[in-house]
Design a protein around this motif. Sequence first.
Motif, PDB file in Angstrom:
ATOM      1  N   ASN A   1       0.802  -1.221   0.000  1.00  0.00           N
ATOM      2  CA  ASN A   1       0.000   0.000   0.000  1.00  0.00           C
ATOM      3  C   ASN A   1       0.833   1.267   0.000  1.00  0.00           C
ATOM      4  O   ASN A   1       0.313   2.340  -0.209  1.00  0.00           O
ATOM      5  CB  ASN A   1      -0.938   0.028   1.202  1.00  0.00           C
ATOM      6  N   GLU A   2       2.127   1.127   0.322  1.00  0.00           N
ATOM      7  CA  GLU A   2       2.963   2.318   0.305  1.00  0.00           C
ATOM      8  C   GLU A   2       4.247   2.037  -0.453  1.00  0.00           C
ATOM      9  O   GLU A   2       4.701   0.912  -0.553  1.00  0.00           O
ATOM     10  CB  GLU A   2       3.386   2.812   1.678  1.00  0.00           C
ATOM     11  N   LEU A   3       4.796   3.137  -0.952  1.00  0.00           N
ATOM     12  CA  LEU A   3       6.053   3.030  -1.669  1.00  0.00           C
ATOM     13  C   LEU A   3       6.954   4.128  -1.134  1.00  0.00           C
ATOM     14  O   LEU A   3       6.544   5.286  -1.047  1.00  0.00           O
ATOM     15  CB  LEU A   3       5.789   3.218  -3.169  1.00  0.00           C
TER      16      LEU A   3
ATOM     17  N   ARG B   1       1.365   6.910  -1.482  1.00  0.00           N
ATOM     18  CA  ARG B   1       0.270   6.015  -1.087  1.00  0.00           C
ATOM     19  C   ARG B   1      -0.727   5.804  -2.216  1.00  0.00           C
ATOM     20  O   ARG B   1      -1.590   4.949  -2.126  1.00  0.00           O
ATOM     21  CB  ARG B   1      -0.461   6.604   0.128  1.00  0.00           C
ATOM     22  N   ASN B   2      -0.592   6.605  -3.281  1.00  0.00           N
ATOM     23  CA  ASN B   2      -1.541   6.525  -4.392  1.00  0.00           C
ATOM     24  C   ASN B   2      -1.376   5.202  -5.135  1.00  0.00           C
ATOM     25  O   ASN B   2      -0.296   4.870  -5.611  1.00  0.00           O
ATOM     26  CB  ASN B   2      -1.277   7.718  -5.327  1.00  0.00           C
ATOM     27  N   ARG B   3      -2.476   4.406  -5.205  1.00  0.00           N
ATOM     28  CA  ARG B   3      -2.406   3.065  -5.791  1.00  0.00           C
ATOM     29  C   ARG B   3      -1.965   3.091  -7.253  1.00  0.00           C
ATOM     30  O   ARG B   3      -1.190   2.277  -7.697  1.00  0.00           O
ATOM     31  CB  ARG B   3      -3.800   2.404  -5.733  1.00  0.00           C
ATOM     32  N   LEU B   4      -2.504   4.091  -7.998  1.00  0.00           N
ATOM     33  CA  LEU B   4      -2.205   4.184  -9.424  1.00  0.00           C
ATOM     34  C   LEU B   4      -0.717   4.453  -9.649  1.00  0.00           C
ATOM     35  O   LEU B   4      -0.064   3.809 -10.461  1.00  0.00           O
ATOM     36  CB  LEU B   4      -3.048   5.308 -10.050  1.00  0.00           C
TER      37      LEU B   4
ATOM     38  N   TYR C   1       4.669   2.688 -11.019  1.00  0.00           N
ATOM     39  CA  TYR C   1       6.068   2.522 -10.622  1.00  0.00           C
ATOM     40  C   TYR C   1       6.482   1.061 -10.731  1.00  0.00           C
ATOM     41  O   TYR C   1       7.528   0.732 -11.285  1.00  0.00           O
ATOM     42  CB  TYR C   1       6.266   3.040  -9.201  1.00  0.00           C
ATOM     43  N   ASN C   2       5.629   0.166 -10.221  1.00  0.00           N
ATOM     44  CA  ASN C   2       5.970  -1.258 -10.250  1.00  0.00           C
ATOM     45  C   ASN C   2       6.079  -1.776 -11.680  1.00  0.00           C
ATOM     46  O   ASN C   2       6.916  -2.620 -11.978  1.00  0.00           O
ATOM     47  CB  ASN C   2       4.931  -2.070  -9.474  1.00  0.00           C
TER      48      ASN C   2
END
Lengths: 231, 154
Positions: free
Chosen positions: A2-4, A12-15, A20-21
Amino acid sequence: MNELRLGPILIRNRLLIALYNFVESRLGIKEIFDLEIFYKLAPSHLGIFSCFGGITFFLFILQIITGTLLLVYYVPTTAHAYDSVVHITNNIPFGWLIRGFHHWGANLMIITVFIHMGKIYFHGIYKNPRELNWITGMVLLMTTLSFSFTGYLLPWTQLSYWATVVGTEIPSAVPVIGDYIKFLLRGGTDISQVTLTRFFAVHIMVLPAAIVIFIGMHILMIRRQGISGPL
Amino acid sequence: MFKKEVEIKYLSIEDKIKKVEKGEAHWFFPHHVALQIIIMLIVMGAMITLVTLFPPHLGEKADPFVTPEHIKPEWYFLAAYQFLKVADIFELLGRWAPKIIGVAGQGVIILIIFLFPFFDRHPERRPFRRPIATLTGILASLIFIAMTIWGYYS
Protein backbone atom coordinates in the motif's frame (compact mmCIF):
# COMPACT_ATOMS: atom_id res chain seq x y z
CA MET A 1 1.77 -3.15 -1.06
CA ASN A 2 0.00 0.00 0.00
CA GLU A 3 2.96 2.32 0.31
CA LEU A 4 6.05 3.03 -1.67
CA ARG A 5 9.07 4.76 -0.19
CA LEU A 6 11.46 6.58 -2.50
CA GLY A 7 14.08 8.26 -0.35
CA PRO A 8 12.24 10.90 1.69
CA ILE A 9 9.07 10.54 -0.41
CA LEU A 10 6.23 8.31 0.69
CA ILE A 11 3.71 7.42 -2.03
CA ARG A 12 0.27 6.01 -1.09
CA ASN A 13 -1.54 6.53 -4.39
CA ARG A 14 -2.41 3.07 -5.79
CA LEU A 15 -2.21 4.18 -9.42
CA LEU A 16 1.25 5.72 -8.97
CA ILE A 17 2.46 2.60 -7.17
CA ALA A 18 1.14 0.36 -9.95
CA LEU A 19 2.80 2.56 -12.57
CA TYR A 20 6.07 2.52 -10.62
CA ASN A 21 5.97 -1.26 -10.25
CA PHE A 22 5.26 -1.66 -13.96
CA VAL A 23 8.40 0.27 -14.90
CA GLU A 24 10.49 -1.08 -12.01
CA SER A 25 9.85 -4.72 -12.93
CA ARG A 26 10.96 -4.03 -16.49
CA LEU A 27 13.88 -1.58 -16.10
CA GLY A 28 14.98 -1.81 -12.46
CA ILE A 29 14.74 1.95 -11.90
CA LYS A 30 14.97 1.75 -8.10
CA GLU A 31 18.74 1.36 -8.26
CA ILE A 32 19.06 4.40 -10.55
CA PHE A 33 16.71 6.48 -8.38
CA ASP A 34 18.63 5.57 -5.22
CA LEU A 35 22.11 6.13 -6.66
CA GLU A 36 21.40 9.21 -8.75
CA ILE A 37 18.66 11.01 -6.82
CA PHE A 38 17.48 9.85 -3.43
CA TYR A 39 20.68 8.60 -1.82
CA LYS A 40 23.03 10.75 -3.85
CA LEU A 41 25.39 12.98 -1.93
CA ALA A 42 26.14 16.54 -2.95
CA PRO A 43 29.25 18.37 -1.71
CA SER A 44 28.67 20.71 1.22
CA HIS A 45 31.54 23.11 0.40
CA LEU A 46 30.01 24.75 -2.67
CA GLY A 47 29.86 28.55 -2.78
CA ILE A 48 28.13 30.96 -5.11
CA PHE A 49 30.86 30.78 -7.76
CA SER A 50 30.38 27.04 -8.06
CA CYS A 51 26.88 27.68 -9.42
CA PHE A 52 27.80 29.43 -12.63
CA GLY A 53 28.26 26.31 -14.74
CA GLY A 54 24.77 25.24 -13.74
CA ILE A 55 23.38 28.74 -14.29
CA THR A 56 24.88 28.72 -17.79
CA PHE A 57 23.21 25.37 -18.43
CA PHE A 58 19.88 26.72 -17.19
CA LEU A 59 20.23 29.78 -19.44
CA PHE A 60 21.00 27.44 -22.33
CA ILE A 61 17.78 25.50 -21.69
CA LEU A 62 15.92 28.84 -21.75
CA GLN A 63 17.67 29.65 -25.06
CA ILE A 64 16.41 26.37 -26.56
CA ILE A 65 12.84 27.07 -25.44
CA THR A 66 12.72 30.74 -26.48
CA GLY A 67 14.65 30.00 -29.69
CA THR A 68 12.14 27.34 -30.69
CA LEU A 69 9.28 29.75 -30.01
CA LEU A 70 10.95 32.51 -32.06
CA LEU A 71 11.46 30.00 -34.87
CA VAL A 72 7.69 29.67 -35.20
CA TYR A 73 7.33 33.25 -36.50
CA TYR A 74 10.79 34.19 -37.74
CA VAL A 75 11.24 34.29 -41.56
CA PRO A 76 14.86 33.76 -42.68
CA THR A 77 14.78 35.88 -45.85
CA THR A 78 16.43 39.23 -46.47
CA ALA A 79 13.07 40.70 -47.48
CA HIS A 80 11.11 39.53 -44.43
CA ALA A 81 13.57 38.79 -41.59
CA TYR A 82 13.47 42.32 -40.15
CA ASP A 83 9.68 42.62 -40.53
CA SER A 84 9.12 39.25 -38.89
CA VAL A 85 11.21 40.33 -35.88
CA VAL A 86 9.19 43.57 -35.66
CA HIS A 87 6.03 41.47 -35.94
CA ILE A 88 7.20 39.14 -33.16
CA THR A 89 8.06 42.10 -30.92
CA ASN A 90 4.94 44.19 -31.51
CA ASN A 91 2.08 41.90 -32.53
CA ILE A 92 2.60 38.34 -31.33
CA PRO A 93 1.28 37.84 -27.76
CA PHE A 94 4.28 37.89 -25.40
CA GLY A 95 6.57 37.98 -28.44
CA TRP A 96 8.49 40.86 -26.85
CA LEU A 97 9.06 38.70 -23.78
CA ILE A 98 10.29 35.69 -25.74
CA ARG A 99 12.60 37.79 -27.91
CA GLY A 100 13.82 39.70 -24.86
CA PHE A 101 14.57 36.43 -23.08
CA HIS A 102 16.51 35.16 -26.07
CA HIS A 103 18.48 38.40 -26.35
CA TRP A 104 19.29 38.76 -22.64
CA GLY A 105 19.82 35.02 -22.24
CA ALA A 106 22.51 35.13 -24.91
CA ASN A 107 24.28 38.06 -23.24
CA LEU A 108 24.01 36.66 -19.71
CA MET A 109 25.19 33.27 -20.93
CA ILE A 110 28.46 34.81 -22.09
CA ILE A 111 28.92 36.56 -18.74
CA THR A 112 28.18 33.40 -16.76
CA VAL A 113 30.47 31.34 -19.00
CA PHE A 114 33.33 33.74 -18.28
CA ILE A 115 32.62 33.71 -14.53
CA HIS A 116 32.51 29.90 -14.60
CA MET A 117 35.81 29.86 -16.48
CA GLY A 118 37.37 32.26 -13.97
CA LYS A 119 36.32 30.07 -11.05
CA ILE A 120 37.77 26.98 -12.74
CA TYR A 121 40.98 28.84 -13.53
CA PHE A 122 41.69 30.56 -10.23
CA HIS A 123 40.86 27.53 -8.11
CA GLY A 124 42.96 25.25 -10.31
CA ILE A 125 40.06 22.91 -11.01
CA TYR A 126 41.27 22.22 -14.56
CA LYS A 127 44.25 20.30 -13.20
CA ASN A 128 44.71 16.54 -13.30
CA PRO A 129 42.40 14.60 -13.70
CA ARG A 130 40.12 17.26 -15.26
CA GLU A 131 42.15 18.38 -18.29
CA LEU A 132 39.68 16.89 -20.78
CA ASN A 133 36.83 18.72 -19.13
CA TRP A 134 38.71 22.01 -19.56
CA ILE A 135 39.08 21.25 -23.28
CA THR A 136 35.38 20.45 -23.74
CA GLY A 137 34.68 23.63 -21.79
CA MET A 138 36.78 25.63 -24.24
CA VAL A 139 34.90 24.00 -27.14
CA LEU A 140 31.67 25.07 -25.43
CA LEU A 141 32.99 28.64 -25.08
CA MET A 142 33.81 28.73 -28.79
CA THR A 143 30.40 27.27 -29.65
CA THR A 144 28.66 29.86 -27.46
CA LEU A 145 30.54 32.69 -29.20
CA SER A 146 29.65 31.17 -32.61
CA PHE A 147 26.02 31.12 -31.52
CA SER A 148 26.26 34.82 -30.75
CA PHE A 149 27.99 35.62 -34.01
CA THR A 150 25.49 33.74 -36.22
CA GLY A 151 22.45 34.80 -34.20
CA TYR A 152 23.41 38.46 -34.38
CA LEU A 153 22.86 38.57 -38.16
CA LEU A 154 19.39 37.03 -38.10
CA PRO A 155 17.28 40.18 -37.34
CA TRP A 156 18.87 41.71 -40.47
CA THR A 157 19.40 45.19 -39.02
CA GLN A 158 22.02 47.73 -40.06
CA LEU A 159 24.12 46.86 -37.01
CA SER A 160 23.94 43.13 -37.52
CA TYR A 161 24.52 43.37 -41.27
CA TRP A 162 27.64 45.54 -41.01
CA ALA A 163 29.01 43.71 -37.97
CA THR A 164 28.82 40.55 -40.07
CA VAL A 165 30.52 42.27 -43.01
CA VAL A 166 33.42 43.14 -40.71
CA GLY A 167 33.37 39.82 -38.84
CA THR A 168 33.47 37.63 -41.93
CA GLU A 169 36.30 39.78 -43.31
CA ILE A 170 38.62 38.74 -40.44
CA PRO A 171 39.42 35.15 -41.59
CA SER A 172 40.67 36.49 -44.92
CA ALA A 173 43.88 37.46 -43.08
CA VAL A 174 44.77 33.77 -42.74
CA PRO A 175 47.39 32.91 -45.36
CA VAL A 176 46.44 30.72 -48.35
CA ILE A 177 43.01 29.49 -47.18
CA GLY A 178 41.77 32.79 -45.70
CA ASP A 179 39.78 33.92 -48.72
CA TYR A 180 38.17 30.49 -49.06
CA ILE A 181 37.02 30.64 -45.43
CA LYS A 182 35.55 34.08 -46.02
CA PHE A 183 33.80 32.84 -49.17
CA LEU A 184 32.51 29.79 -47.29
CA LEU A 185 31.15 31.92 -44.43
CA ARG A 186 29.43 34.36 -46.76
CA GLY A 187 28.37 31.88 -49.43
CA GLY A 188 29.65 34.35 -52.02
CA THR A 189 31.62 37.54 -52.18
CA ASP A 190 29.02 39.62 -50.32
CA ILE A 191 26.60 39.25 -47.43
CA SER A 192 23.40 38.16 -49.15
CA GLN A 193 20.41 35.86 -48.84
CA VAL A 194 22.82 32.91 -49.05
CA THR A 195 24.70 34.22 -46.00
CA LEU A 196 21.49 34.68 -44.05
CA THR A 197 20.33 31.17 -44.95
CA ARG A 198 23.56 29.51 -43.87
CA PHE A 199 23.89 31.56 -40.69
CA PHE A 200 20.30 30.56 -39.90
CA ALA A 201 21.01 26.88 -40.60
CA VAL A 202 24.18 26.94 -38.50
CA HIS A 203 22.44 28.83 -35.68
CA ILE A 204 19.42 26.58 -35.38
CA MET A 205 20.79 23.17 -36.44
CA VAL A 206 24.57 22.75 -36.56
CA LEU A 207 25.55 24.61 -33.39
CA PRO A 208 22.72 23.21 -31.22
CA ALA A 209 23.69 19.67 -32.24
CA ALA A 210 27.35 20.40 -31.48
CA ILE A 211 26.68 22.12 -28.17
CA VAL A 212 24.35 19.36 -26.95
CA ILE A 213 27.04 16.74 -27.64
CA PHE A 214 29.72 18.74 -25.85
CA ILE A 215 27.48 19.70 -22.90
CA GLY A 216 26.71 15.97 -22.60
CA MET A 217 30.43 15.14 -22.50
CA HIS A 218 31.13 18.01 -20.09
CA ILE A 219 28.45 16.88 -17.63
CA LEU A 220 29.15 13.14 -17.95
CA MET A 221 32.80 13.81 -17.12
CA ILE A 222 31.77 15.79 -14.03
CA ARG A 223 29.45 12.96 -12.98
CA ARG A 224 32.25 10.45 -13.44
CA GLN A 225 34.93 12.45 -11.61
CA GLY A 226 32.80 14.28 -9.09
CA ILE A 227 32.89 17.93 -8.10
CA SER A 228 36.43 18.95 -7.17
CA GLY A 229 37.22 18.97 -3.46
CA PRO A 230 37.56 22.09 -1.31
CA LEU A 231 40.78 24.09 -1.61
CA MET B 1 39.74 12.30 -7.15
CA PHE B 2 37.94 10.19 -9.68
CA LYS B 3 38.23 7.05 -7.60
CA LYS B 4 36.96 8.93 -4.54
CA GLU B 5 33.75 9.97 -6.30
CA VAL B 6 32.89 6.41 -7.34
CA GLU B 7 33.61 5.22 -3.81
CA ILE B 8 31.20 7.84 -2.44
CA LYS B 9 28.53 6.94 -4.97
CA TYR B 10 28.52 3.25 -4.01
CA LEU B 11 28.77 3.72 -0.23
CA SER B 12 26.07 1.96 1.74
CA ILE B 13 23.07 4.06 2.67
CA GLU B 14 24.07 3.95 6.38
CA ASP B 15 27.53 5.32 5.58
CA LYS B 16 25.99 8.08 3.47
CA ILE B 17 23.68 9.05 6.33
CA LYS B 18 26.72 9.20 8.63
CA LYS B 19 28.53 11.50 6.18
CA VAL B 20 25.55 13.84 6.07
CA GLU B 21 25.27 13.87 9.86
CA LYS B 22 28.97 14.74 10.15
CA GLY B 23 28.42 17.66 7.75
CA GLU B 24 30.79 16.28 5.09
CA ALA B 25 28.04 16.25 2.47
CA HIS B 26 24.43 17.18 1.77
CA TRP B 27 21.67 15.11 0.27
CA PHE B 28 21.26 15.82 -3.41
CA PHE B 29 17.51 15.46 -2.94
CA PRO B 30 15.84 17.50 -1.57
CA HIS B 31 18.60 19.76 -0.19
CA HIS B 32 20.67 20.37 -3.33
CA VAL B 33 17.66 20.32 -5.68
CA ALA B 34 15.97 22.99 -3.54
CA LEU B 35 19.08 25.19 -3.83
CA GLN B 36 19.08 24.69 -7.58
CA ILE B 37 15.42 25.67 -7.80
CA ILE B 38 16.10 28.82 -5.74
CA ILE B 39 18.95 29.79 -8.07
CA MET B 40 16.82 29.10 -11.15
CA LEU B 41 14.08 31.35 -9.75
CA ILE B 42 16.61 34.12 -9.08
CA VAL B 43 17.90 33.82 -12.66
CA MET B 44 14.34 33.91 -14.01
CA GLY B 45 13.61 36.98 -11.89
CA ALA B 46 16.75 38.72 -13.14
CA MET B 47 15.86 37.84 -16.74
CA ILE B 48 12.28 39.10 -16.50
CA THR B 49 13.50 42.31 -14.85
CA LEU B 50 16.09 42.91 -17.55
CA VAL B 51 13.71 42.12 -20.41
CA THR B 52 10.99 44.37 -19.02
CA LEU B 53 13.17 47.32 -18.07
CA PHE B 54 15.71 47.06 -20.89
CA PRO B 55 13.99 45.50 -23.90
CA PRO B 56 16.41 44.64 -26.71
CA HIS B 57 17.00 47.46 -29.13
CA LEU B 58 16.14 46.81 -32.77
CA GLY B 59 17.76 49.36 -35.06
CA GLU B 60 17.05 50.14 -38.66
CA LYS B 61 16.65 47.47 -41.31
CA ALA B 62 19.87 46.42 -43.05
CA ASP B 63 20.80 48.50 -46.09
CA PRO B 64 23.82 47.17 -48.03
CA PHE B 65 24.20 50.53 -49.80
CA VAL B 66 24.49 52.69 -46.67
CA THR B 67 27.60 52.07 -44.60
CA PRO B 68 27.08 53.32 -41.03
CA GLU B 69 29.74 55.62 -39.59
CA HIS B 70 30.70 53.45 -36.62
CA ILE B 71 30.68 49.71 -37.05
CA LYS B 72 31.13 47.97 -33.72
CA PRO B 73 30.72 44.30 -32.87
CA GLU B 74 28.77 43.12 -29.82
CA TRP B 75 30.48 43.79 -26.48
CA TYR B 76 31.95 40.28 -26.14
CA PHE B 77 33.84 40.66 -29.42
CA LEU B 78 35.09 44.18 -28.68
CA ALA B 79 38.34 42.97 -27.10
CA ALA B 80 39.18 40.80 -30.12
CA TYR B 81 38.22 43.65 -32.43
CA GLN B 82 40.42 46.13 -30.55
CA PHE B 83 43.28 43.60 -30.60
CA LEU B 84 43.06 43.55 -34.42
CA LYS B 85 43.13 47.35 -34.52
CA VAL B 86 46.12 47.52 -32.14
CA ALA B 87 47.96 45.05 -34.39
CA ASP B 88 48.18 47.89 -36.93
CA ILE B 89 51.44 48.92 -35.26
CA PHE B 90 53.08 45.94 -37.00
CA GLU B 91 52.64 47.80 -40.27
CA LEU B 92 56.35 48.66 -40.14
CA LEU B 93 57.09 44.99 -40.96
CA GLY B 94 55.19 45.28 -44.22
CA ARG B 95 51.64 45.61 -45.46
CA TRP B 96 50.87 41.92 -44.81
CA ALA B 97 51.86 42.06 -41.15
CA PRO B 98 49.01 43.73 -39.17
CA LYS B 99 46.21 41.44 -40.28
CA ILE B 100 48.14 38.20 -40.12
CA ILE B 101 49.74 38.97 -36.75
CA GLY B 102 46.40 40.17 -35.37
CA VAL B 103 44.54 37.02 -36.40
CA ALA B 104 47.35 34.50 -35.82
CA GLY B 105 48.12 36.08 -32.44
CA GLN B 106 44.58 35.51 -31.26
CA GLY B 107 44.66 31.98 -32.65
CA VAL B 108 47.80 31.26 -30.63
CA ILE B 109 46.26 32.75 -27.46
CA ILE B 110 43.16 30.58 -27.87
CA LEU B 111 45.32 27.50 -28.50
CA ILE B 112 47.35 28.21 -25.35
CA ILE B 113 44.14 28.50 -23.29
CA PHE B 114 42.86 25.26 -24.83
CA LEU B 115 45.99 23.38 -23.80
CA PHE B 116 46.59 25.27 -20.55
CA PRO B 117 46.10 22.25 -18.23
CA PHE B 118 49.01 20.56 -20.00
CA PHE B 119 51.35 23.51 -19.34
CA ASP B 120 50.36 24.00 -15.70
CA ARG B 121 50.81 20.52 -14.24
CA HIS B 122 51.66 21.24 -10.60
CA PRO B 123 48.89 19.84 -8.36
CA GLU B 124 48.76 22.92 -6.05
CA ARG B 125 45.32 24.53 -6.35
CA ARG B 126 45.22 27.39 -3.83
CA PRO B 127 45.48 30.75 -5.65
CA PHE B 128 48.04 32.23 -3.22
CA ARG B 129 50.31 29.20 -3.42
CA ARG B 130 50.64 29.51 -7.21
CA PRO B 131 51.20 33.25 -7.68
CA ILE B 132 52.39 33.07 -11.30
CA ALA B 133 49.21 31.38 -12.56
CA THR B 134 47.03 33.66 -10.43
CA LEU B 135 48.79 36.84 -11.57
CA THR B 136 48.66 35.68 -15.20
CA GLY B 137 44.93 35.08 -14.85
CA ILE B 138 44.30 38.47 -13.23
CA LEU B 139 46.45 40.21 -15.83
CA ALA B 140 44.69 38.42 -18.72
CA SER B 141 41.26 39.33 -17.30
CA LEU B 142 42.30 42.97 -16.83
CA ILE B 143 43.68 43.16 -20.39
CA PHE B 144 40.45 41.65 -21.73
CA ILE B 145 38.34 44.18 -19.79
CA ALA B 146 40.62 47.08 -20.76
CA MET B 147 40.56 46.11 -24.44
CA THR B 148 36.76 45.82 -24.27
CA ILE B 149 36.43 49.32 -22.79
CA TRP B 150 38.99 50.73 -25.21
CA GLY B 151 37.15 49.08 -28.13
CA TYR B 152 33.89 50.54 -26.87
CA TYR B 153 35.17 54.13 -26.69
CA SER B 154 37.49 54.16 -29.71
